[in-house]
Design an enzyme around this catalytic site. Structure first.
Site, mmCIF file in Angstrom:
data_model
loop_
_atom_site.group_PDB
_atom_site.id
_atom_site.type_symbol
_atom_site.label_atom_id
_atom_site.label_comp_id
_atom_site.label_asym_id
_atom_site.label_seq_id
_atom_site.Cartn_x
_atom_site.Cartn_y
_atom_site.Cartn_z
ATOM 1 N N ASN B 164 0.814 -1.215 0.000
ATOM 2 C CA ASN B 164 0.000 0.000 0.000
ATOM 3 C C ASN B 164 0.849 1.267 0.000
ATOM 4 O O ASN B 164 0.403 2.306 -0.485
ATOM 5 C CB ASN B 164 -0.962 0.011 1.188
ATOM 6 C CG ASN B 164 -2.150 0.920 0.924
ATOM 7 O OD1 ASN B 164 -3.034 0.558 0.157
ATOM 8 N ND2 ASN B 164 -2.159 2.106 1.523
ATOM 9 N N ASP B 165 2.041 1.194 0.528
ATOM 10 C CA ASP B 165 2.905 2.373 0.462
ATOM 11 C C ASP B 165 3.202 2.733 -0.989
ATOM 12 O O ASP B 165 3.123 3.893 -1.396
ATOM 13 C CB ASP B 165 4.214 2.106 1.199
ATOM 14 C CG ASP B 165 4.110 2.402 2.686
ATOM 15 O OD1 ASP B 165 3.139 3.048 3.111
ATOM 16 O OD2 ASP B 165 5.018 1.976 3.421
ATOM 17 N N HIS B 166 3.579 1.732 -1.765
ATOM 18 C CA HIS B 166 3.847 2.012 -3.183
ATOM 19 C C HIS B 166 2.600 2.549 -3.875
ATOM 20 O O HIS B 166 2.652 3.516 -4.631
ATOM 21 C CB HIS B 166 4.288 0.736 -3.896
ATOM 22 C CG HIS B 166 5.665 0.284 -3.553
ATOM 23 N ND1 HIS B 166 6.793 0.923 -4.003
ATOM 24 C CD2 HIS B 166 6.105 -0.745 -2.792
ATOM 25 C CE1 HIS B 166 7.872 0.304 -3.545
ATOM 26 N NE2 HIS B 166 7.476 -0.712 -2.806
ATOM 27 N N GLY B 169 1.625 5.980 -2.952
ATOM 28 C CA GLY B 169 2.513 6.912 -3.632
ATOM 29 C C GLY B 169 2.109 7.136 -5.076
ATOM 30 O O GLY B 169 2.043 8.270 -5.564
#
Lengths: 389, 400
Positions: B164-166, B169
């Site tokens: 989810n971080d990617h 982003g």
């Protein structure tokens, strides 16, 4: 700062989507259909060209009882639909667009760009147009296996695991949308469009967090035992995040970012006095500190009621995460308070579903009704879709 | 840092992000040619955020680092001047941090109405959970992704990396570029409230519609397809320790090809297996026989033979496979080493951003910087400050 403002800028645009006025021709399949949703929900006029016999993605489950596809309602939202197999008609429609999203239906993307140098064409394929695997078949599971996703999910008791719910389609789609918007920005600045190619294989390999770091720099990571971190379920590569069983549910527990604060809470609860040992002030003992903290947490968490425990942790600014089921997500109070859910047209009615992933102070985000598919069988295609001007 | 050539050349990004979601967004923009200035302080760099850690180096290439100790008034004044020159200001602090420093949208936009602010908080700026703190594993859990990514009877597996971080982003980049597109039409910037949690929930879109419409609560399915009956559709053990190959038959034609390939002529003659639903009902039997066929073979050979027969198959590739054994990524030159050696980490490798712009390619890659490398160039390029002024700011601890 660049100007990036047209000489004929027209005020605040209240009531319009951020991409109002952007015309997008959508020729994608499942690998990039999400791009059209992202752009269409933001106000672009997205025209999806289905095969004359209908879009096979309308057969994707889950479905309503009458057969209407909920999968398609979600991924295919916010666009108008025409049907044709005629390459000349598709090329004609491209003449009215600023952006073409494609997954190989255009027989000659470079030729089309040569005819329309201002056009942005985003061509999404499984592996790119050249290379030894260019013709390999790669539905989602295969794409996620080859792309490095599966090797990292699961644990020693399971096979490597795909992600749930066609995540490859989200990855391909969001990259395609970025390619379209970045190239559109350049085209509007310079008049020069271009072809942008995306390999889904490369896209998946680019979102693996620690995986490439482990392969390249494992000898510089104090806790790495080799270039590949074995599958270890929810246990994060740092060792400091893991799902633990509580009473009434599971919760993702982490003592990061502040181990001392976590230790203080444990001590307050009569646990983990040994975490205050002076030797843990030495960074050389961080691995032992992590292990001891996690073991202490596991015993303690097992006695806690999951819901109040989660809120207590967050009130103390510990980034714990309650493991929620889909129905629990659907009833989440944060989403309700933000009036987040929207409605998706499907099967002659509407169904609630995910709302905006971002909220603009000025521009509208909305899932729009595309209307019935139009069969293009004569006359000027651009006039038929209202792109004649 | 020399001039870049990407489609975002000329866009200035002021970057207050840390860890992964925000830095991945600004890395993507830097890869596409934007001038990204990352504001950092040597006094608050944490473990995985420290400039000497490979994790930081992975996500912070193609950015210039400007040191500012934002606890100091003069540093905040400099940051405000930078914001007045930026096209995009982006942060993933907790809600309200930039406002407290006088650097928020309300403080800057009256003087600079064209600026776009993107806030990538965990939960968004409103709501009862707006103060809740998250990392990707937190979001995975709360968004239902941890529960669903696993096998039947387990809810403790989840996604093995910070997916989810990617994706937050990348969605942040979509939002930022859309606001910049709108600004061209309207003449005005705006503020964007992005919740990483809401991004994560979006990834269960079809499952959520299924729940709302049909009352069906999604459950983990292992490597079966979440909704289709496609069979076989699994990951099969091959020769060697922990070696696997995925095989996914999604059409009747592929089924017939697979039967011929593995010598299952009896299945070809079995009418009950001619359609997908019939195969689903005998999934265990089919999986067992496919496993029997793959077990003694090299995983790449299984893939090659299946693909040659028109059956979708792919090796379960690890990071080492991707970087050393994958001929497709080698062909497209996905990975290469920076010429410029990092002062403390040493030689660094690049995973090229995957969008291949034919006219404005992302050909310029600069390694992540350490403190002090770009204080002077940023101060000069964005603010017109002299070298002497930068030296003063450094010596007085403002640029710290």
């Amino acid at each position: 700062m660049t100007t990036d403002v047209a000489a004929d800028a027209v005020g605040d645009g209240a009531g319009a989507g951020a991409l109002a006025g952007v015309r997008v021709l959508d020729l994608t399949d499942d690998r990039a259909i999400y791009a059209g949703k992202l752009l269409g929900d933001l106000g672009a006029d997205v025209l999806r060209v289905e095969p004359a016999g209908g879009d096979p993605l309308r057969e994707r489950s889950p479905r309503l009882a009458d057969g209407a596809s909920l999968w398609h309602a979600y991924f295919g939202s916010s666009r108008r639909v025409v049907r044709t197999d005629d390459a000349a008609v598709i090329a004609r429609l491209a003449a009215g667009a600023e952006i073409v999203l494609d997954c190989g239906r255009l027989l000659d993307a470079d030729g089309l760009h040569a005819e329309q140098p201002g056009l942005v064409i985003v061509d999404v394929s499984s592996f790119g147009p050249t290379g030894p695997w260019r013709d390999y078949l790669a539905p989602g599971l295969v794409a996620e296996a080859l792309g490095g996703v599966a090797a990292t999910s699961g644990d020693s008791s399971t096979p490597p695991l795909q992600l749930h719910g066609d995540q490859y389609a989200f990855v391909g789609g969001v990259y395609a949308a970025i390619g379209a918007l970045a190239a559109l920005r350049h085209a509007r600045e310079t008049g020069e469009g271009q072809v942008v190619r995306l390999s889904l294989h490369e896209a998946l390999a680019s979102v693996l967090e620690h995986v490439l770091m482990w392969a390249w720099y494992h000898d510089r990571l104090p806790f790495a035992e080799g270039p590949v971190l074995p599958r270890q379920g929810s246990l994060h590569w740092s060792g400091a995040y893991v799902v633990m069983q509580a009473v009434g549910g599971s919760i993702m527990i982490t003592p990061t970012p502040d181990f001392s604060k976590q230790a203080a809470w444990l001590v307050e609860e009569g646990r983990g006095l040994e975490l205050l040992d002076e030797r843990f002030m030495d960074p050389a003992n961080v691995a032992e500190l992590v292990d001891l903290t996690m073991a202490t947490l596991r015993e303690w968490v097992a006695e806690q009621e999951v819901e109040p425990f989660f809120h207590e942790a967050q009130a103390r600014h510990h980034p714990y995460g309650w493991v929620m089921t889909t129905p629990e997500v659907a009833g989440n109070p944060q989403l309700e308070a933000r009036e987040w859910w929207t409605r998706y047209p499907v099967g002659g009615g509407e169904v609630p579903g995910p709302g905006a992933p971002y909220h603009f102070s000025e521009s509208v985000w909305a899932v729009s009704e595309g209307g019935d598919a139009v069969v293009l069988d004569g006359g000027d295609a651009l006039d038929a879709v209202g792109w004649g001007e | 840092m020399s001039a870049t050539t990407g489609p975002l050349e000329g866009i200035r990004v002021l970057d207050f992000t840390h860890v992964l979601a925000g830095p991945f967004a600004t890395r993507m923009m830097g890869d596409m040619g934007a001038d990204v200035v990352k504001v950092m302080s040597a006094t608050r760099a944490g473990l995985a955020g420290g400039v000497d850690h490979p994790y930081h180096a992975m996500w912070n290439r193609n950015k210039r680092v400007l040191q500012l100790d934002l606890s100091r008034t003069e540093a905040r004044e400099i940051a405000r001047e930078l914001a007045l020159k930026a096209d995009l200001v982006i942060d993933n602090f907790s809600v309200g941090v930039l406002d407290r420093w006088g650097l928020g949208y309300e403080a800057v936009s009256p003087e600079h109405p064209g600026v776009v602010y993107l806030g990538m908080s965990g939960m968004g700026v409103t709501g009862p959970w707006s103060k809740y703190v998250t990392y990707a594993p937190t979001v995975h859990a709360l968004a239902g992704l941890t529960y669903l990514t696993g096998v039947a009877g387990r809810n403790d597996i989840g996604i093995g990396f910070s997916y989810n971080d990617h994706m937050a982003g990348l969605h942040g980049v979509v939002a930022a570029l859309s606001a910049i597109t709108a600004r061209r039409r309207t003449g005005r910037g705006q503020q964007i409230d992005m919740s990483q949690f809401e991004v994560g929930v979006s990834f269960s879109g079809p499952a959520l519609l299924d729940w709302f419409a049909n009352g069906v609560a999604a459950e983990p399915v292992g490597n079966a397809h979440a909704w289709e009956s496609w069979t076989p559709h699994g990951v099969y053990r091959c020769a060697g320790e922990d070696q696997w190959c995925a095989i996914a038959v999604v059409s009747d034609e592929q089924w017939r090809s697979l039967c011929a390939l593995i010598g299952a002529g009896d299945w070809l003659d079995d009418a009950s297996l001619s359609a997908t639903e019939g195969r689903r009902l005998r999934r265990e039997e089919i999986d067992a026989r496919v496993s029997e066929w793959t077990l003694g073979q090299d995983r790449y050979e299984v893939m090659r033979r299946c693909q040659a027969a028109g059956v979708p198959a792919g090796v379960v590739q690890t990071g080492v496979d991707l970087t050393q054994h994958d001929p497709q990524l080698a062909h497209t030159e996905m990975f290469f080493e920076f010429d410029d050696v990092h002062p403390t980490i040493g030689r660094l490798t690049v995973d090229r951003q995957p969008l291949r712009f034919e006219r404005t390619p992302s050909t310029v890659y600069h390694r992540a910087e350490v403190f002090g490398e770009s204080n002077e160039s940023v101060a000069r390029d964005w603010l017109g400050l002299s070298s002497a002024e930068v030296s003063r700011l450094e010596s007085e601890g403002v640029m710290e």
